[in-house]
Design a protein around this motif. Structure first.
Motif, mmCIF file in Angstrom:
data_model
loop_
_atom_site.group_PDB
_atom_site.id
_atom_site.type_symbol
_atom_site.label_atom_id
_atom_site.label_comp_id
_atom_site.label_asym_id
_atom_site.label_seq_id
_atom_site.Cartn_x
_atom_site.Cartn_y
_atom_site.Cartn_z
ATOM 1 N N GLY A 71 0.819 -1.207 0.000
ATOM 2 C CA GLY A 71 0.000 0.000 0.000
ATOM 3 C C GLY A 71 0.856 1.262 0.000
ATOM 4 N N GLN A 72 1.939 1.232 0.763
ATOM 5 C CA GLN A 72 2.842 2.382 0.792
ATOM 6 C C GLN A 72 3.506 2.579 -0.565
ATOM 7 O OE1 GLN A 72 5.415 1.342 4.037
ATOM 8 N NE2 GLN A 72 3.985 2.065 5.594
ATOM 9 N N MET A 73 3.880 1.472 -1.189
ATOM 10 C CA MET A 73 4.510 1.553 -2.505
ATOM 11 C C MET A 73 3.525 2.107 -3.537
ATOM 12 S SD MET A 73 6.686 -1.996 -2.457
ATOM 13 C CE MET A 73 7.356 -1.843 -4.106
ATOM 14 N N GLU A 74 2.275 1.668 -3.472
ATOM 15 C CA GLU A 74 1.253 2.178 -4.393
ATOM 16 C C GLU A 74 1.103 3.686 -4.244
ATOM 17 O OE1 GLU A 74 -2.419 0.136 -3.707
ATOM 18 O OE2 GLU A 74 -1.732 -1.705 -4.674
ATOM 19 N N GLY A 75 1.090 4.137 -2.993
ATOM 20 C CA GLY A 75 0.958 5.567 -2.741
ATOM 21 C C GLY A 75 2.122 6.352 -3.313
ATOM 22 N N LEU A 76 3.321 5.836 -3.157
ATOM 23 C CA LEU A 76 4.499 6.521 -3.691
ATOM 24 C C LEU A 76 4.511 6.521 -5.217
ATOM 25 C CD1 LEU A 76 7.181 5.269 -1.161
ATOM 26 C CD2 LEU A 76 6.263 7.599 -1.368
ATOM 27 N N LEU A 77 4.096 5.417 -5.823
ATOM 28 C CA LEU A 77 4.035 5.360 -7.286
ATOM 29 C C LEU A 77 2.975 6.323 -7.819
ATOM 30 C CD1 LEU A 77 4.480 1.540 -7.910
ATOM 31 C CD2 LEU A 77 6.072 3.372 -8.529
ATOM 32 N N ARG A 78 1.855 6.416 -7.117
ATOM 33 C CA ARG A 78 0.798 7.351 -7.502
ATOM 34 C C ARG A 78 1.316 8.790 -7.392
ATOM 35 N NH1 ARG A 78 -2.585 6.095 -3.849
ATOM 36 N NH2 ARG A 78 -3.181 4.138 -4.778
ATOM 37 N N GLN A 79 2.068 9.063 -6.335
ATOM 38 C CA GLN A 79 2.638 10.389 -6.139
ATOM 39 C C GLN A 79 3.635 10.715 -7.261
ATOM 40 O OE1 GLN A 79 4.689 10.791 -2.405
ATOM 41 N NE2 GLN A 79 4.306 12.975 -2.311
ATOM 42 N N ALA A 80 4.449 9.752 -7.650
ATOM 43 C CA ALA A 80 5.398 9.957 -8.749
ATOM 44 C C ALA A 80 4.652 10.251 -10.046
ATOM 45 C CB ALA A 80 6.297 8.728 -8.904
ATOM 46 N N GLN A 81 3.558 9.535 -10.253
ATOM 47 C CA GLN A 81 2.750 9.757 -11.453
ATOM 48 C C GLN A 81 2.175 11.178 -11.446
ATOM 49 O OE1 GLN A 81 -0.688 7.235 -11.751
ATOM 50 N NE2 GLN A 81 -1.026 7.708 -13.898
ATOM 51 N N GLU A 82 1.704 11.614 -10.287
ATOM 52 C CA GLU A 82 1.134 12.963 -10.169
ATOM 53 C C GLU A 82 2.184 14.035 -10.450
ATOM 54 O OE1 GLU A 82 -0.528 12.950 -6.225
ATOM 55 O OE2 GLU A 82 -2.220 11.696 -6.834
ATOM 56 N N PHE A 83 3.452 13.730 -10.187
ATOM 57 C CA PHE A 83 4.537 14.668 -10.467
ATOM 58 C C PHE A 83 5.068 14.514 -11.890
ATOM 59 C CE2 PHE A 83 4.584 15.400 -5.927
ATOM 60 C CZ PHE A 83 4.890 16.759 -5.859
ATOM 61 N N GLY A 84 4.378 13.712 -12.688
ATOM 62 C CA GLY A 84 4.712 13.618 -14.098
ATOM 63 C C GLY A 84 5.621 12.480 -14.497
ATOM 64 N N ALA A 85 5.950 11.564 -13.595
ATOM 65 C CA ALA A 85 6.811 10.434 -13.954
ATOM 66 C C ALA A 85 6.051 9.494 -14.888
ATOM 67 C CB ALA A 85 7.255 9.689 -12.705
ATOM 68 N N THR A 86 6.692 9.129 -15.982
ATOM 69 C CA THR A 86 6.080 8.205 -16.937
ATOM 70 C C THR A 86 6.123 6.779 -16.383
ATOM 71 O OG1 THR A 86 8.161 7.734 -18.045
ATOM 72 C CG2 THR A 86 6.882 9.641 -18.877
ATOM 73 N N VAL A 87 5.438 5.890 -17.053
ATOM 74 C CA VAL A 87 5.462 4.479 -16.668
ATOM 75 C C VAL A 87 6.901 3.967 -16.718
ATOM 76 C CG1 VAL A 87 4.742 2.146 -17.337
ATOM 77 C CG2 VAL A 87 3.093 4.019 -17.405
#
Length: 124
Positions: free
Chosen positions: A92-108
């Motif tokens: 769950g923590q990892m999902e949150g961090l990946l979502r945050q990275a996506q929100e900051f514009g990180a691509t897949v």
């Protein structure tokens, strides 16, 4: 066995809970192994006995330990549930961090690269 970090912002009882949970999940503490008494653990860790009692109470509520009246506290038999719960929490923590990275514009591709580089870190 247990190492408390005075600089950790979490309360001491939470650190005790986390470490005992981890030791049980990793098999360092075995099923039905007796834990030190509240008083003994308090002396070993230089903590107030109320702090250790609070940690033991939390471990009881999480089914990490069980209590036998007049005998003490023991590690529960099914520590696989502890391990599974902790892994789900980490996921769950990892999902949150990946979502945050996506929100900051990180691509897949960038997110995959982040995960890959972290997975290449040598095991401790």
């Amino acid at each position: 066995m247990i190492h408390l970090d005075l600089h950790d912002p979490r309360p001491m009882y939470e650190q005790v809970v986390e470490q005992l949970e981890m030791l049980a999940a990793r098999g360092v503490l075995h099923a039905d192994e007796k834990l030190p008494s509240v008083r003994q653990m308090a002396v070993e860790l230089s903590l107030n006995p109320n702090t250790v009692q609070k940690a033991y109470s939390e471990l009881l509520s999480r089914d990490v330990i069980y209590s036998v009246r007049g005998k003490g506290n023991f590690i529960s038999k099914d520590c696989t549930a502890i391990r599974q719960r902790k892994l789900e929490e980490i996921r769950g923590q990892m999902e949150g961090l990946l979502r945050q990275a996506q929100e900051f514009g990180a691509t897949v591709q960038q997110r995959n690269a982040m995960l890959q580089s972290l997975m290449e870190v040598e095991e401790v």
